[in-house]
Design an enzyme around this catalytic site. Structure first.
Site, PDB file in Angstrom:
ATOM      1  CD  GLU A  42      15.365  18.426  40.080  1.00 41.77           C
ATOM      2  OE1 GLU A  42      14.513  18.770  39.262  1.00 41.77           O
ATOM      3  OE2 GLU A  42      16.277  17.614  39.806  1.00 41.77           O
TER       4      GLU A  42
ATOM      5  NE  ARG B 182      37.797  11.242  33.625  1.00 38.46           N
ATOM      6  CZ  ARG B 182      37.681  11.630  34.883  1.00 38.46           C
ATOM      7  NH1 ARG B 182      37.146  10.819  35.766  1.00 38.46           N
ATOM      8  NH2 ARG B 182      38.109  12.804  35.267  1.00 38.46           N
TER       9      ARG B 182
ATOM     10  CD  GLU C  97      14.169  11.966  36.317  1.00 37.48           C
ATOM     11  OE1 GLU C  97      14.218  11.793  35.097  1.00 37.48           O
ATOM     12  OE2 GLU C  97      14.736  12.914  36.877  1.00 37.48           O
TER      13      GLU C  97
ATOM     14  CG  ASN D 144      40.324  16.271  33.463  1.00 36.61           C
ATOM     15  OD1 ASN D 144      39.398  16.943  33.045  1.00 36.61           O
ATOM     16  ND2 ASN D 144      40.229  15.534  34.551  1.00 36.61           N
ATOM     17  N   GLY D 145      40.876  19.602  32.774  1.00 36.97           N
ATOM     18  CA  GLY D 145      40.732  20.743  33.674  1.00 36.97           C
ATOM     19  C   GLY D 145      40.665  22.042  32.906  1.00 36.97           C
TER      20      GLY D 145
ATOM     21  CD1 TRP E  43      33.127  18.267  29.755  1.00 32.71           C
ATOM     22  CD2 TRP E  43      31.912  16.798  28.618  1.00 32.71           C
ATOM     23  NE1 TRP E  43      31.810  18.616  29.889  1.00 32.71           N
ATOM     24  CE2 TRP E  43      31.044  17.743  29.217  1.00 32.71           C
ATOM     25  CE3 TRP E  43      31.366  15.764  27.846  1.00 32.71           C
ATOM     26  CZ2 TRP E  43      29.660  17.670  29.059  1.00 32.71           C
ATOM     27  CZ3 TRP E  43      29.992  15.712  27.696  1.00 32.71           C
ATOM     28  CH2 TRP E  43      29.151  16.651  28.302  1.00 32.71           C
TER      29      TRP E  43
ATOM     30  CE  LYS F 250      21.915  13.059  31.110  1.00 34.68           C
ATOM     31  NZ  LYS F 250      21.354  13.463  32.408  1.00 34.68           N
TER      32      LYS F 250
ATOM     33  CG  HIS G  64      -5.052  28.308  48.596  1.00 39.09           C
ATOM     34  ND1 HIS G  64      -6.023  29.219  48.919  1.00 39.09           N
ATOM     35  CD2 HIS G  64      -3.896  28.806  49.095  1.00 39.09           C
ATOM     36  CE1 HIS G  64      -5.470  30.237  49.575  1.00 39.09           C
ATOM     37  NE2 HIS G  64      -4.176  30.000  49.686  1.00 39.09           N
TER      38      HIS G  64
ATOM     39  CE  LYS H   6      16.236  14.049  39.172  1.00 38.74           C
ATOM     40  NZ  LYS H   6      16.494  15.329  38.637  1.00 38.74           N
TER      41      LYS H   6
ATOM     42  CB  CYS I 292      39.330  15.124  29.463  1.00 40.03           C
ATOM     43  SG  CYS I 292      38.801  16.751  28.926  1.00 40.03           S
TER      44      CYS I 292
HETATM   45  O1  M6R Z   1      19.388  18.349  28.422  1.00 39.27           O
HETATM   46  P1  M6R Z   1      18.347  19.235  29.039  1.00 39.27           P
HETATM   47  O2  M6R Z   1      18.841  19.912  30.292  1.00 39.27           O
HETATM   48  O3  M6R Z   1      17.773  20.232  28.100  1.00 39.27           O
HETATM   49  O4  M6R Z   1      17.174  18.257  29.483  1.00 39.27           O
HETATM   50  C1  M6R Z   1      16.000  18.761  30.023  1.00 39.27           C
HETATM   51  C2  M6R Z   1      15.165  17.663  30.655  1.00 39.27           C
HETATM   52  O5  M6R Z   1      14.839  16.706  29.690  1.00 39.27           O
HETATM   53  C3  M6R Z   1      15.912  16.979  31.811  1.00 39.27           C
HETATM   54  O6  M6R Z   1      16.284  17.898  32.807  1.00 39.27           O
HETATM   55  C4  M6R Z   1      15.031  15.882  32.448  1.00 39.27           C
HETATM   56  O7  M6R Z   1      13.945  16.477  33.083  1.00 39.27           O
HETATM   57  C5  M6R Z   1      15.840  15.031  33.436  1.00 39.27           C
HETATM   58  N1  M6R Z   1      15.645  13.646  33.162  1.00 39.27           N
HETATM   59  C6  M6R Z   1      15.448  15.242  34.852  1.00 39.27           C
HETATM   60  O8  M6R Z   1      16.204  14.476  35.730  1.00 39.27           O
END
Ligand code: M6R
Length: 621
Positions: A490, A27, A497, A101-102, A75, A616, A513, A494, A2
Site C-alpha cells: 500500500e 460531505r 499514484e 449527522n452521525g 451521506w 476515483k 530471492h 500511494k 453529512c
Molecule cells: O472504490 P473501490 O474501493 O472499489 O476502488 C478500488 C481501487 O480503484 C482504489 O482503491 C484505487 O486503487 C485507489 N486510487 C488507491 O488509492
C-alpha cells in the site's frame, strides 16, 4: 458524514441555507433537503441525489419566504438514498423538523417505543426518532433547547442535530456529541453548520461547541440582534470559545487543509471510530448492516474469498491474516480483475467478500456477479450506501469513512481494515471459534485505535521533512512481513499514484530471492517492522533484513513500535508508532506512509487530489 446548515436572521433562510449546502456538498450528496419556518408552519422540500435535484424541485414548487431555516446534504448510513430517507425529518403533526449527522445507535429501541405510543414513522432512518421525541418533549414546555437536552440524554452514538419548531419561529437549536457543529455569529443573524465553509461568506466570527452541548440561537426582535446560549445536556451554562475564521472560502471547504487528501488523512481517527459505532448488540453480539444470509449457512462456510482492487485489495490481503487466525477458515485474496477469468472453484459453501470504497468498481462488481452465479454468497464491505455492489450482495457492512474526495484512498483503507476485522470476528462468532468475551476484547482494542492514529498524526513533521528531502529520488522500495507486507504494498501504491515515482513493495523474506539486486548506494527503503512482542521470530528476521540492505548502501527508513530499540542501530530514520496488537498494526503503520507519499507528491509539484491518468471510481473493466 453529512452536511448541516441552520440559519436565523433577516435574510431569506432558503437562500442562505442552500448556499451553505453547496459549500458542504463534499460531505455527502445522496440527497438534500431544507425546511423553512413560514406562515406559522414548516415548509419543507427534499430530494434524493445531488443538491441540484432539490434546487430544480424548488424552482417547480417554491417554498414560502421565511427567515429561519435548516438544511441537510446526506451521506446515507441508515436507509438508502431515497426521497423518504432524505432530511429534514418531521414529526407527524409537521411542527418540528430536524437534520442529523452521525449514527444513533439505540434508534431501534426508541423507534419501537414511539410506535407503541402511536407515532407513525415513515422512513428507514435513525434520525426520524429524534423529530418525534422532540415533538413530545416540546409539547407543554414550549422550550426547544430544553426539549433538545432531554432528547439528547436519551440518545446513544454520535450525532450533530439541528432543529426548528413551528411554535418557536425565532429559534434554531443544535446539539453535538462526537460529531462536528460550529456556530457563526453575524450582525443580527446566526448560523449553525457542520463546518465554517457554510457561513464564511456571511461572517468570520464563530463559536466552537464542545462535546455534549446544546446551543440555542434566537432572533431578538426588539434589539435586532441574535442571542447565542450554550449549555451542557443537563442545562448548565457552558463556557464557549469564540474564534475568528481566517481561511478563504476554498480552504474552508477543505477544513483549512491544503487538499482533500490532507483532510481525509486527518479525518482517520474519526472515520475509524465511526465505523465501529453501533456494531455491538444488546446481547454483546456483533451486528452487520444488512444480513440476508441464514446463520446456518454462515456456519457451513468452508472457504472465504476476498475480491477487490487497488487499495481495497491490500485491505483484503490483511483481512486474510485475521480471518484465518480467528476463524480457522481458509481465505484466498484475489484481484477482482483476474477472478472470473481463471474459473475459480466456488460453491454454496464459499463466502465471497467484496471490498470497495465506491461500491461501483466494475471489476469487483463482475467478480461478485460471477460468484453469485456459482451459488456463493457475497458479503460487501463498502463506503457508499445505495451503490451497486452492496445492492447486489447478500450481506453488507458499511464503512463510515464519509465521502472520500481525493482519488488516493486513505481513510477508506483504514475503515476497510476495521470492517474486515469485524467480518472476521463475525464469522468467528457465528462458527463458535471466538467466544463472546474474545470478540469484545478485540472490539475494545479496535476502539483504542482511533487514539493511536491520532497520536501518529500528531508527530508527522519529521516524516514530511524526510519526504521533502527525497523529492529527487528515482525509486523507493517498501518492505514488510506478515501483516506489514500488504502495508508495504500500500505504501508503494500511494507513492506511485501520487508522486509518480517508481516504488515497489516486497515481502522482506523475498528480498534475497531477487529484489535485493535493486539495492544500491543511497536507495531509500522503507521497512515496516512487526512488533517484537507478538512475533519475535519475524521481528528478528526483519532486523537482519534491514542490516543486509544497509550493508549494501540503502538508506533505511524504519516504521517501528515505540520501545523497539533493536531497530535503532540499523535505521537511518525511525518513525515510531504506538504499541498495538499484532494483527491490528496496519491501522497505525499505514498512516506515516500516506503522509510520506502526500508530502513527496506536493514537493514534486503534483496535484494530490486528482493524480494524472486516474479516476476515483473505475466503472469500466
Ligand atoms: O472504490 P473501490 O474501493 O472499489 O476502488 C478500488 C481501487 O480503484 C482504489 O482503491 C484505487 O486503487 C485507489 N486510487 C488507491 O488509492
Amino acid at each position: 458524514m453529512c452536511g448541516i446548515v441552520g440559519y436565523v436572521g433577516s435574510q431569506s433562510a432558503l437562500e442562505v441555507v442552500l448556499a451553505g449546502l453547496r459549500r458542504l456538498e463534499y460531505r455527502g450528496y445522496d440527497s438534500a433537503g431544507v425546511a423553512v419556518l413560514a406562515d406559522g408552519g414548516i415548509a419543507a422540500a427534499k430530494k434524493s441525489g445531488k443538491l441540484v435535484n432539490l434546487e430544480k424541485a424548488l424552482v417547480d414548487r417554491p417554498l414560502p419566504a421565511g427567515a429561519t431555516g435548516i438544511g441537510h446534504t446526506r451521506w446515507a448510513t441508515h436507509g438508502g438514498p431515497t426521497d423518504a430517507n432524505a432530511h429534514p425529518h418531521l414529526d407527524n403533526a409537521g411542527r418540528v423538523a430536524v437534520v442529523h449527522n452521525g449514527i444513533i445507535e439505540n434508534f431501534a429501541e426508541l423507534r419501537a417505543e414511539l410506535a407503541a405510543r402511536g407515532h407513525a414513522l415513515t422512513s428507514e432512518t435513525d434520525t426520524e426518532v429524534v423529530a418525534h421525541l422532540l415533538a413530545e418533549e416540546f409539547s407543554g414546555r414550549a422550550d426547544l433547547a430544553a426539549a433538545m437536552r432531554l432528547v439528547c440524554r436519551r440518545l446513544k452514538g454520535a450525532f450533530t442535530l439541528v432543529a426548528v419548531h413551528a411554535d418557536a419561529p425565532d429559534v434554531v437549536v443544535g446539539a453535538r456529541r462526537n460529531s462536528p457543529l460550529v456556530v457563526g455569529v453575524g450582525e443580527g443573524e446566526a448560523f449553525l453548520a457542520s463546518d465554517v465553509a457554510a457561513f464564511i461568506a456571511h461572517t468570520r466570527s464563530a463559536v466552537e461547541l464542545g462535546q455534549d452541548q446544546v446551543v440555542e440561537v434566537r432572533r431578538d426582535g426588539a434589539a435586532g440582534g441574535v442571542g447565542v446560549a450554550v449549555t451542557d445536556f443537563d442545562g448548565r451554562p457552558a463556557d464557549v470559545r469564540h474564534f475568528r475564521v481566517d481561511w478563504d472560502a476554498a480552504a474552508a471547504e477543505k477544513g483549512g487543509h491544503a487538499s482533500f487528501m490532507h483532510k481525509e488523512i486527518a479525518e482517520q481517527p474519526r472515520a475509524v471510530a465511526d465505523t465501529l459505532l453501533g456494531r455491538i448488540g444488546a446481547d454483546g453480539e456483533l451486528i452487520l448492516d444488512e444480513l440476508r444470509i441464514p446463520a446456518a449457512e454462515l456456519r457451513e462456510v468452508d472457504k472465504v474469498v476476498v475480491v477487490a482492487c487497488g487499495t481495497a485489495f491490500h485491505a483484503g490481503l490483511i483481512a486474510k491474516y485475521a480471518i484465518e487466525h480467528w476463524t480457522r477458515i481458509p481465505c484466498e485474496v484475489e484481484l477482482a480483475s483476474e477472478f472470473r477469468y481463471r474459473d475459480p472453484i466456488l460453491d454454496a459453501r464459499s463466502l465471497v467478500v467484496a471490498v470497495s470504497q465506491s461500491g461501483e468498481t466494475m471489476d469487483t462488481l463482475m467478480a461478485l456477479r460471477h460468484a453469485r452465479e456459482q451459488g456463493s454468497r457475497v458479503l460487501a464491505i463498502c463506503n457508499t450506501n445505495g451503490s451497486t455492489i452492496p445492492r447486489e450482495s447478500d450481506a453488507v457492512l458499511y464503512t463510515h469513512a464519509g465521502p472520500e474526495v481525493a482519488v488516493a484512498s486513505t481513510k477508506a483503507f483504514l475503515t476497510q481494515l476495521v470492517a474486515c476485522y469485524l467480518v472476521a470476528l463475525y464469522l468467528g462468532q457465528a462458527r463458535g471459534t471466538k467466544w463472546g468475551d474474545e470478540v469484545l476484547g478485540v472490539v475494545r482494542d479496535l476502539a483504542d485505535i482511533a487514539g493511536a492514529v491520532e497520536r501518529v498524526l500528531a508527530d508527522m513533521e519529521p516524516v514530511r521533512a524526510l519526504a521533502r528531502s527525497l523529492a529527487g529520488a528515482g525509486t523507493v522500495l517498501f518492505l514488510g512481513r506478515h501483516v506489514g507486507y500488504p502495508v508495504a504494498l500500500e505504501g508503494a501504491l500511494k507513492l506511485k499514484e501520487l508522486a509518480y515515482m517508481h516504488a515497489e513493495g516486497f515481502a522482506a523474506g523475498e528480498l534475497k530471492h531477487g529484489p535485493i539486486a535493486l539495492v544500491e548506494e543511497g536507495l531509500p527503503v522503507v521497512v515496516v517492522v512487526p512488533s517484537p512482542r507478538g512475533r519475535s521470530v519475524l521481528h528478528d528476521k526483519i532486523v537482519s533484513n534491514i542490516q543486509e540492505i544497509r550493508a549494501r548502501g540503502a538508506r533505511t527508513i524504519v516504521i517501528a513500535e515505540e520501545g523497539d530499540e533493536a531497530v535503532v542501530p540499523c535505521a537511518d530514520h525511525v518513525v515510531w508508532v504506538p504499541v498495538t496488537p499484532t494483527l491490528l498494526q496496519p491501522l497505525v503503520t499505514t498512516v506515516p506512509l500516506q503522509v510520506f507519499a502526500c508530502e513527496l507528491a506536493v514537493a514534486r509539484g503534483n496535484e494530490v487530489d486528482q493524480p494524472r491518468n486516474l479516476a476515483k471510481s473505475v466503472t469500466v473493466e
